[in-house]
Design a protein around this motif. Sequence first.
Motif, PDB file in Angstrom:
ATOM      1  N   GLY A 200      23.649  -1.260  -8.374  1.00 33.74           N
ATOM      2  CA  GLY A 200      22.831  -2.340  -9.044  1.00 33.74           C
ATOM      3  C   GLY A 200      21.483  -1.678  -9.505  1.00 33.74           C
TER       4      GLY A 200
ATOM      5  N   SER B 275      21.610  -4.402 -13.901  1.00 38.02           N
ATOM      6  CA  SER B 275      22.315  -4.996 -12.769  1.00 38.02           C
ATOM      7  C   SER B 275      23.071  -6.010 -13.332  1.00 38.02           C
ATOM      8  CB  SER B 275      21.391  -5.809 -11.949  1.00 38.02           C
ATOM      9  OG  SER B 275      21.870  -6.195 -10.829  1.00 38.02           O
TER      10      SER B 275
ATOM     11  N   GLY C 135      25.843  -1.997 -10.923  1.00 41.59           N
ATOM     12  CA  GLY C 135      24.952  -2.093 -12.240  1.00 41.59           C
ATOM     13  C   GLY C 135      25.149  -0.542 -12.519  1.00 41.59           C
TER      14      GLY C 135
END
Length: 377
Positions: A72, A197, A208
Motif C-alpha cells: 500500500g 494504494s 498498492g
Amino acid sequence: MTHVYLDYNASAPLHPDAWAVMEPILKMQGGAHNASAVHYYGRTGRKIVEDARRHVAQLVGGDVNQVIFNSGATEGNNTVLRHFADIYADEVILVSSTEHPSVLEGLEARRRIRHVPVDGNGRVRLDSLEEMLSGAEKVSLLSCMAVNNESGVIQDIAALSALAHRHGALFHCDATQAAGRISVDMKASSIDFLTLSSHKIGGSQGVGALVLGLCGQTPKLLFGGGQEKSTRAGTENVAGIAGFGAAAKAALVGLEDYQKLAVLRDRLEVELTSISPEIVIHGKDAPRVVNTCFFSLAGANAQSMLMALDLEGIAVSNGSACSSGSVKPSVTLKAMGQSAEIASSALRVSIGWATKEGDIDAFLYAWTKIYSRIKVG
Ligand code: PMP
C-alpha cells in the motif's frame, strides 16, 4: 437502520470488477497461486500479476516494467523517504506540509525532512519552494501528494516536479487520492517515484504499488526474497493484485464518468451551506477532485458530530482520523493556517462509484437534525 457510506477517501467499497477476479483466486480451488512457483498454479498466478501490472501502469502513464507491487501507499511512501534519508544522508528532503503521515513521519527520514508551506487553499507555495530549493541545504528529493486526502485539493504536480528537477532534486508523488479521480501521467509530469494504494480506487486493502520513473534509482525497503524482480521481497498478494488491476482498469475506463460525481458533491455543498450558512468549505477556491467535501463548523466538536452522524447511520470522517480511531485536529487545516477551532471542527464527506442521490439526501436529513441540536445547545 440503513447505513450510508460516505467515506471513500478512507477506503472505497470493493468494485464489482475487482471482486469478480479476486473471488476465484481467494477460494484457491485446486491449488494456491504463489506467483513464484513453477507449476501450473504458479504460472497462472504470474500471469494474473503481470496483467494487473499492465493495468496499473496504464492508469498512471507509467512503464509496465517499473511497477513494484507492495502492501500500500504507507509502504511506498516509507520506501522512498527512507531510501533518500539513507543514501543522501548529508542532504535534506522537502515535503509539502499537508502530506500524509506516512510521508511526514517516514521512519529515520524524519530528521532530514523540511516542510514546504502551503497557501490558504493548501496548495504548495511555489515561491517558498523555490527559495528552499536554492538555499544552503542541498535537496535530494521533493515529495508532494497529487491530491490531498482531507480536502481533495489538487497540486500542480508538473510545476513542482519541474522546479525540483531544475534544482537537481528528484520528485516523489503520493498519488493515492488522485488515481482514478484525475488524469495522472507520470511521464508528462516527469515523476520519478509514484505511490498508489489499491483500496482507494475500489481494490482491496493491503495492496498498492510504487511506480518508478526513469531516474534509474530503485528504493527498497524489504529484503529476503526475489519477488518483484528483487525489488520488494515477500510473496505477492495475488488476489489483492488481481483486484487492484481490475479496479485500475475500471478507473481508467470510467475516469470521464467519474467527473459526474461533481453534481452530487456540488448539490451537497449548496444545500449544506443553505442549512448551516456559517460552515466553511475548505479548498473551495482551488482545483479539487469532484468527490470530496471538507468543511468545518466552528465551535462544534468533530468527534461529537461524527458520532451523532454515525447514530443516524451516516459514515463520514474527519479528515485525519488516525489509525486508532481517535479524532485529531486536522493536520491539513493547521498547515493551511486555519485556527485550532476550525481544525478541530472539520468533517470530510467523500463519495464514489456507488454513491447515489439518496445517500446525499440521507446525509442532509441527518445533518439538519444534528445542526439544529448544535444550534440549540
Ligand atoms: N497517502 C495518502 C494520501 C492516503 O490518503 C493514504 C491512506 N489514508 C495513504 C497514503 C496510506 O495508504 P495505505 O493505508 O493504504 O497504506
